[in-house]
Enzyme design. Structure first.
Site, PDB file in Angstrom:
ATOM      1  N   GLU A  35       0.826  -1.206   0.000  1.00 18.02           N
ATOM      2  CA  GLU A  35       0.000   0.000   0.000  1.00 18.02           C
ATOM      3  C   GLU A  35       0.864   1.262   0.000  1.00 18.02           C
ATOM      4  OE1 GLU A  35      -2.941  -0.008  -0.739  1.00 18.02           O
ATOM      5  OE2 GLU A  35      -3.699  -1.993  -0.249  1.00 18.02           O
ATOM      6  N   TYR A 118      -6.862   6.244   3.622  1.00 21.82           N
ATOM      7  CA  TYR A 118      -6.927   5.130   2.690  1.00 21.82           C
ATOM      8  C   TYR A 118      -6.124   3.930   3.192  1.00 21.82           C
ATOM      9  CZ  TYR A 118      -5.759   1.879  -0.828  1.00 21.82           C
ATOM     10  OH  TYR A 118      -5.556   0.678  -1.454  1.00 21.82           O
ATOM     11  N   ASP A 136     -10.361   4.951  -2.261  1.00 19.15           N
ATOM     12  CA  ASP A 136      -9.233   5.522  -2.998  1.00 19.15           C
ATOM     13  C   ASP A 136      -9.794   6.294  -4.189  1.00 19.15           C
ATOM     14  OD1 ASP A 136     -10.037   3.589  -4.788  1.00 19.15           O
ATOM     15  OD2 ASP A 136      -8.006   3.157  -5.440  1.00 19.15           O
ATOM     16  N   CYS A 190     -13.784   1.379 -15.386  1.00 17.73           N
ATOM     17  CA  CYS A 190     -14.329   2.738 -15.269  1.00 17.73           C
ATOM     18  C   CYS A 190     -13.169   3.691 -14.972  1.00 17.73           C
ATOM     19  CB  CYS A 190     -15.372   2.766 -14.146  1.00 17.73           C
ATOM     20  SG  CYS A 190     -16.450   4.203 -14.171  1.00 17.73           S
ATOM     21  N   CYS A 197     -18.226   0.848 -20.639  1.00 21.32           N
ATOM     22  CA  CYS A 197     -19.536   0.436 -20.137  1.00 21.32           C
ATOM     23  C   CYS A 197     -19.992  -0.896 -20.731  1.00 21.32           C
ATOM     24  CB  CYS A 197     -20.557   1.525 -20.413  1.00 21.32           C
ATOM     25  SG  CYS A 197     -20.078   3.140 -19.771  1.00 21.32           S
ATOM     26  N   CYS A 200     -18.986  -3.385 -18.218  1.00 22.06           N
ATOM     27  CA  CYS A 200     -19.173  -3.003 -16.816  1.00 22.06           C
ATOM     28  C   CYS A 200     -20.351  -3.750 -16.187  1.00 22.06           C
ATOM     29  CB  CYS A 200     -19.411  -1.496 -16.706  1.00 22.06           C
ATOM     30  SG  CYS A 200     -19.731  -0.969 -15.002  1.00 22.06           S
ATOM     31  N   CYS A 206     -26.099   2.422 -13.527  1.00 14.88           N
ATOM     32  CA  CYS A 206     -25.224   3.583 -13.398  1.00 14.88           C
ATOM     33  C   CYS A 206     -25.982   4.892 -13.645  1.00 14.88           C
ATOM     34  CB  CYS A 206     -24.071   3.464 -14.391  1.00 14.88           C
ATOM     35  SG  CYS A 206     -22.951   4.877 -14.391  1.00 14.88           S
TER      36      CYS A 206
END
Length: 288
Positions: A35, A118, A136, A190, A197, A200, A206
């Site tokens: 991280e 985060y 995030d 995305c 899309c 997705c 959406c």
DNA sequence: CACGCGTGGGG
DNA sequence: TCCCCAAGCGT
């Protein structure tokens, strides 16, 4: 608000990348190091350096036993080298305050150097399976589009955590998967540049798509110009010193071709303040 | 809260 | 080519 969790979980099961830190038993220290490295550095560049890091320092205590300079050197070209110093400091804090065990409580994680909203929640959720919202920039973008119907998120704000909490299922394990799936969707489908899309899993739900992809105006903070910046000057100084390992260089010889000497000197001074450059008898070198 | 902070890859 | 972007944090 329709249920996004169910399609996200199914999509993640079939489409998640096989990343090292997602392997069973990777460990909280490995997750924490990953991280740190992933803060503003792309996955592909992190992976090889993460492996090398964990081979050299399999535990926080091992890292804490070496000088901070070793961490900066091992950080290599990941960028933002202050993160290496922060990670080393966090390792010392983990050794001294937590018996060498990466803490699992968000509050304890937040108290460590270099760990913010985060990273603290990412470690608690992905390493320990706790139930928290992990937010995030990918997640914020997916929420901006799917939930708020906007093309891009605004700058990070209070309220981001609450917005993500509203999307989390009750079950801890499912919640962790939804956290990861939102990030993964933002990273793979995305994205900031495009929205795929057609592949997705939540396109039918959406808000942005339903509204006809309105361009709401981009409220994100623009990255400061790099050309001619102090950051570029710092980068040039570090590059020069990395090219001359172990032996110090006269200050005047470091990035001597930099167009504006005053800026070069300012960069050197700030690097010294940060602990990323040392002065020895008027010469400069990387910390050792 | 807005800003400063590296480095390199991809559209 | 050049610009945009990349799992943020500390101040």
């Amino acid at each position: 608000m329709p249920d996004l969790a169910t399609p996200l979980i199914a999509w993640y099961r079939d489409n998640a990348r096989d990343l090292p830190w997602r392997a069973e038993g990777f460990g909280a220290w490995g997750v924490l190091v990953s991280e740190f490295m992933l803060q503003q550095t792309p996955v592909a560049r992190v992976i090889p350096l993460l492996e090398a890091w964990l081979t050299r320092w399999p535990t926080p205590t091992a890292l804490a036993a070496d000088p901070p300079a070793a961490a900066v050197a091992q950080w290599a070209n990941l960028g933002y080298p202050r993160r290496a110093l922060w990670l080393h400091r966090a390792a010392v804090e983990i050794r001294d305050r937590h018996d060498g065990v990466v803490p699992r409580e968000v509050e304890a994680l937040l108290a460590l150097t270099g760990i913010g909203d985060y990273t603290a929640r990412a470690v608690a959720v992905f390493a320990y399976g706790e139930r928290h919202p992990v937010v995030d920039t990918n997640t914020r973008r997916v929420i901006a589009r799917a939930v708020d119907g906007r093309s891009q998120p605004g700058p990070p704000a209070r309220g981001d955590l609450a917005a993500m909490t509203a999307l989390l299922p009750r079950d801890d394990q499912d919640a962790a998967i939804v956290n990861a799936a939102m990030m993964e969707l933002g990273a793979l489908v995305c994205t900031a540049r495009a929205a795929r899309c057609d592949v997705c899993p939540i396109s039918a739900l959406c808000a942005w798509r339903a509204a006809g992809y309105p361009d709401t105006g981009d409220l994100r903070r623009k990255q400061a110009a790099y050309e001619g910046s102090d950051r570029q000057a710092r980068g040039a100084v570090l590059h020069a010193l990395r090219a001359a390992p172990s032996h110090a260089l006269p200050a005047d010889d470091v990035a001597a071709d930099w167009p504006t000497p005053a800026q070069r000197d300012r960069a050197i001074d700030s690097l010294i303040v940060d602990g990323l450059v040392e002065v020895v008898d008027g010469n400069l070198r990387l910390p050792q």
